[in-house]
Every structure is written in C-alpha cells, then in structure tokens.
Design a protein around this motif. Structure first.
Motif, PDB file in Angstrom:
ATOM      1  N   LYS A  89      -0.712  -1.299  -6.399  1.00  0.00           N
ATOM      2  CA  LYS A  89      -1.821  -1.918  -7.137  1.00  0.00           C
ATOM      3  C   LYS A  89      -2.528  -0.844  -7.952  1.00  0.00           C
ATOM      4  O   LYS A  89      -2.705   0.277  -7.482  1.00  0.00           O
ATOM      5  CB  LYS A  89      -2.820  -2.517  -6.138  1.00  0.00           C
ATOM      6  CG  LYS A  89      -4.023  -3.163  -6.794  1.00  0.00           C
ATOM      7  CD  LYS A  89      -5.155  -3.334  -5.807  1.00  0.00           C
ATOM      8  CE  LYS A  89      -5.826  -2.000  -5.498  1.00  0.00           C
ATOM      9  NZ  LYS A  89      -6.892  -2.128  -4.493  1.00  0.00           N
ATOM     10  N   SER A  90      -2.893  -1.163  -9.182  1.00  0.00           N
ATOM     11  CA  SER A  90      -3.711  -0.244  -9.975  1.00  0.00           C
ATOM     12  C   SER A  90      -4.618  -1.040 -10.901  1.00  0.00           C
ATOM     13  O   SER A  90      -4.216  -2.080 -11.440  1.00  0.00           O
ATOM     14  CB  SER A  90      -2.822   0.692 -10.808  1.00  0.00           C
ATOM     15  OG  SER A  90      -3.648   1.526 -11.600  1.00  0.00           O
ATOM     16  N   HIS A  91      -5.836  -0.533 -11.089  1.00  0.00           N
ATOM     17  CA  HIS A  91      -6.764  -1.134 -12.047  1.00  0.00           C
ATOM     18  C   HIS A  91      -6.515  -0.593 -13.456  1.00  0.00           C
ATOM     19  O   HIS A  91      -7.084  -1.099 -14.414  1.00  0.00           O
ATOM     20  CB  HIS A  91      -8.218  -0.838 -11.643  1.00  0.00           C
ATOM     21  CG  HIS A  91      -8.618  -1.523 -10.379  1.00  0.00           C
ATOM     22  ND1 HIS A  91      -8.734  -0.859  -9.173  1.00  0.00           N
ATOM     23  CD2 HIS A  91      -8.893  -2.824 -10.122  1.00  0.00           C
ATOM     24  CE1 HIS A  91      -9.078  -1.736  -8.232  1.00  0.00           C
ATOM     25  NE2 HIS A  91      -9.183  -2.924  -8.779  1.00  0.00           N
ATOM     26  N   ARG A 116      -1.449   3.242 -15.501  1.00  0.00           N
ATOM     27  CA  ARG A 116      -0.770   3.477 -14.216  1.00  0.00           C
ATOM     28  C   ARG A 116       0.089   2.276 -13.806  1.00  0.00           C
ATOM     29  O   ARG A 116       1.126   2.432 -13.158  1.00  0.00           O
ATOM     30  CB  ARG A 116      -1.792   3.840 -13.139  1.00  0.00           C
ATOM     31  CG  ARG A 116      -2.328   5.253 -13.334  1.00  0.00           C
ATOM     32  CD  ARG A 116      -3.018   5.777 -12.097  1.00  0.00           C
ATOM     33  NE  ARG A 116      -4.310   5.209 -11.897  1.00  0.00           N
ATOM     34  CZ  ARG A 116      -5.447   5.674 -12.412  1.00  0.00           C
ATOM     35  NH1 ARG A 116      -5.428   6.761 -13.155  1.00  0.00           N
ATOM     36  NH2 ARG A 116      -6.593   5.089 -12.174  1.00  0.00           N
ATOM     37  N   ASN A 160       3.934   2.579 -12.864  1.00  0.00           N
ATOM     38  CA  ASN A 160       4.487   2.055 -11.613  1.00  0.00           C
ATOM     39  C   ASN A 160       5.715   1.174 -11.846  1.00  0.00           C
ATOM     40  O   ASN A 160       6.513   0.966 -10.929  1.00  0.00           O
ATOM     41  CB  ASN A 160       3.413   1.283 -10.841  1.00  0.00           C
ATOM     42  CG  ASN A 160       2.293   2.200 -10.361  1.00  0.00           C
ATOM     43  OD1 ASN A 160       2.438   3.415 -10.371  1.00  0.00           O
ATOM     44  ND2 ASN A 160       1.173   1.625  -9.973  1.00  0.00           N
ATOM     45  N   LEU A 196       1.041   3.697  -2.035  1.00  0.00           N
ATOM     46  CA  LEU A 196       0.475   4.915  -2.630  1.00  0.00           C
ATOM     47  C   LEU A 196      -0.766   5.411  -1.900  1.00  0.00           C
ATOM     48  O   LEU A 196      -1.021   6.616  -1.845  1.00  0.00           O
ATOM     49  CB  LEU A 196       0.132   4.663  -4.103  1.00  0.00           C
ATOM     50  CG  LEU A 196       1.322   4.234  -4.978  1.00  0.00           C
ATOM     51  CD1 LEU A 196       0.838   3.842  -6.369  1.00  0.00           C
ATOM     52  CD2 LEU A 196       2.355   5.342  -5.061  1.00  0.00           C
ATOM     53  N   GLY A 243       0.839  -1.199   0.000  1.00  0.00           N
ATOM     54  CA  GLY A 243       0.000   0.000   0.000  1.00  0.00           C
ATOM     55  C   GLY A 243       0.869   1.243   0.000  1.00  0.00           C
ATOM     56  O   GLY A 243       0.669   2.144   0.819  1.00  0.00           O
TER      57      GLY A 243
HETATM   58  N1  NAP Z   1      -2.577  -2.174   2.164  1.00  0.00           N
HETATM   59  C1  NAP Z   1      -2.636  -3.326   2.833  1.00  0.00           C
HETATM   60  O1  NAP Z   1      -2.791  -3.362   4.046  1.00  0.00           O
HETATM   61  C2  NAP Z   1      -2.515  -4.641   2.081  1.00  0.00           C
HETATM   62  C3  NAP Z   1      -2.598  -5.840   2.782  1.00  0.00           C
HETATM   63  C4  NAP Z   1      -2.455  -7.021   2.089  1.00  0.00           C
HETATM   64  C5  NAP Z   1      -2.251  -7.002   0.737  1.00  0.00           C
HETATM   65  N2  NAP Z   1      -2.172  -5.838   0.062  1.00  0.00           N
HETATM   66  C6  NAP Z   1      -1.926  -5.846  -1.370  1.00  0.00           C
HETATM   67  O2  NAP Z   1      -0.889  -4.920  -1.661  1.00  0.00           O
HETATM   68  C7  NAP Z   1      -1.155  -4.288  -2.897  1.00  0.00           C
HETATM   69  C8  NAP Z   1      -1.252  -2.790  -2.615  1.00  0.00           C
HETATM   70  O3  NAP Z   1      -2.561  -2.276  -2.827  1.00  0.00           O
HETATM   71  P1  NAP Z   1      -3.320  -1.156  -1.982  1.00  0.00           P
HETATM   72  O4  NAP Z   1      -4.558  -0.809  -2.715  1.00  0.00           O
HETATM   73  O5  NAP Z   1      -3.477  -1.584  -0.584  1.00  0.00           O
HETATM   74  O6  NAP Z   1      -2.341   0.115  -1.971  1.00  0.00           O
HETATM   75  P2  NAP Z   1      -1.653   1.016  -3.111  1.00  0.00           P
HETATM   76  O7  NAP Z   1      -1.161   0.180  -4.224  1.00  0.00           O
HETATM   77  O8  NAP Z   1      -0.705   1.866  -2.375  1.00  0.00           O
HETATM   78  O9  NAP Z   1      -2.804   2.009  -3.593  1.00  0.00           O
HETATM   79  C9  NAP Z   1      -3.692   1.686  -4.599  1.00  0.00           C
HETATM   80  C10 NAP Z   1      -4.358   3.001  -4.997  1.00  0.00           C
HETATM   81  O10 NAP Z   1      -3.420   3.822  -5.669  1.00  0.00           O
HETATM   82  C11 NAP Z   1      -3.909   4.155  -6.966  1.00  0.00           C
HETATM   83  N3  NAP Z   1      -2.760   4.136  -7.883  1.00  0.00           N
HETATM   84  C12 NAP Z   1      -1.990   3.082  -8.224  1.00  0.00           C
HETATM   85  N4  NAP Z   1      -1.005   3.452  -9.058  1.00  0.00           N
HETATM   86  C13 NAP Z   1      -1.162   4.787  -9.272  1.00  0.00           C
HETATM   87  C14 NAP Z   1      -0.471   5.751 -10.052  1.00  0.00           C
HETATM   88  N5  NAP Z   1       0.603   5.437 -10.764  1.00  0.00           N
HETATM   89  N6  NAP Z   1      -0.915   7.033 -10.025  1.00  0.00           N
HETATM   90  C15 NAP Z   1      -1.987   7.374  -9.289  1.00  0.00           C
HETATM   91  N7  NAP Z   1      -2.692   6.517  -8.528  1.00  0.00           N
HETATM   92  C16 NAP Z   1      -2.292   5.222  -8.521  1.00  0.00           C
HETATM   93  C17 NAP Z   1      -4.936   3.096  -7.299  1.00  0.00           C
HETATM   94  O11 NAP Z   1      -5.934   3.616  -8.123  1.00  0.00           O
HETATM   95  P3  NAP Z   1      -6.254   2.965  -9.571  1.00  0.00           P
HETATM   96  O12 NAP Z   1      -6.538   1.495  -9.355  1.00  0.00           O
HETATM   97  O13 NAP Z   1      -7.460   3.715 -10.024  1.00  0.00           O
HETATM   98  O14 NAP Z   1      -5.040   3.213 -10.428  1.00  0.00           O
HETATM   99  C18 NAP Z   1      -5.536   2.784  -5.926  1.00  0.00           C
HETATM  100  O15 NAP Z   1      -6.512   3.749  -5.577  1.00  0.00           O
HETATM  101  C19 NAP Z   1      -2.427  -4.900  -3.445  1.00  0.00           C
HETATM  102  O16 NAP Z   1      -2.052  -5.936  -4.315  1.00  0.00           O
HETATM  103  C20 NAP Z   1      -3.106  -5.415  -2.182  1.00  0.00           C
HETATM  104  O17 NAP Z   1      -3.979  -6.494  -2.459  1.00  0.00           O
HETATM  105  C21 NAP Z   1      -2.297  -4.643   0.722  1.00  0.00           C
END
Ligand code: NAP
Length: 77
Positions: free
Chosen positions: A48-50, A54, A58, A8, A6
C-alpha cells in the motif's frame, strides 16, 4: 498460496540500506527488491502507498530477476 499483507512495513533502516545496495545492481529501490524477492518465493504481495510514484514503483517489479547470491543476502534481512 501465501499472501503478504504488509510486505514493506517494519523494514529497518539498516535493512533498507542493504536492500538499496542490492537494488543498485538492478536500478531498483529497497522496496522493489523486497517485493520481487517475495514474488520469486511464490508469495502474493499486497503493498500500500499513498504516493502515486511509489505505487508505480511497486508495480514495476516484473522486469528483473534477483541473482542467487542477492537472494541469500536478502533472506538474512
Ligand atoms: N498489515 C496488515 O496486517 C493488514 C491487514 C489487513 C489488510 N491489510 C492491507 O494490506 C495492504 C498493505 O498495507 P500495510 O500498510 O499494512 O503494509 P505495507 O504496504 O507493507 O506498508 C505500507 C508502508 O510502506 C510505505 N511504502 C509503500 N510503497 C513504498 C515504496 N515503494 N517505497 C518506500 N515506501 C513504501 C508506505 O508509505 P507511503 O504511503 O508514504 O508510500 C507505508 O508507510 C493495505 O491495503 C492494507 O489495508 C494489511
């Protein structure tokens, strides 16, 4: 080795503005600046991004290096 799950999410609009200003120097976005900063600190980043665009952004964080004064500014965000 520390991992950022996470790297971002939770970035404030104010910080994004500052990070985008830093990124302009390197032709990178705020998110790329954050990811690069963490990599340079030795943190494994797992963003992570959909959006395919992006996702590609990344991945494109290995072709520049942040200057010390920029890292200092980023550390305050
Ligand atoms: N955070 C946790 O506690 C946790 C725990 C276990 C597993 N994970 C896994 O770790 C990964 C991290 O995902 P996360 O969602 O938690 O955090 P993240 O990747 O920090 O944030 C995702 C957010 O950032 C946006 N984003 C991604 N790339 C971008 C870019 N280049 N420019 C602007 N915005 C961008 C995405 O929007 P868009 O999709 O619209 O681009 C989404 O809203 C995932 O695979 C998740 O399943 C996380």
């Amino acid at each position: 080795m520390p991992e950022a799950w996470g790297p971002l999410k939770g970035t404030s609009d104010e910080s994004k503005e500052t990070l985008n200003k830093v990124g302009k120097k390197y032709d990178k976005t705020w998110a790329q600046v954050v990811l690069r900063y963490q990599i340079e600190r030795g943190v494994v980043v797992i963003p992570k991004s959909h959006s395919q665009e992006r996702q590609q952004q990344n991945l494109a964080v290995l072709d520049f290096e942040l200057e010390d004064d920029d890292k200092q500014l980023i550390s305050q965000q």
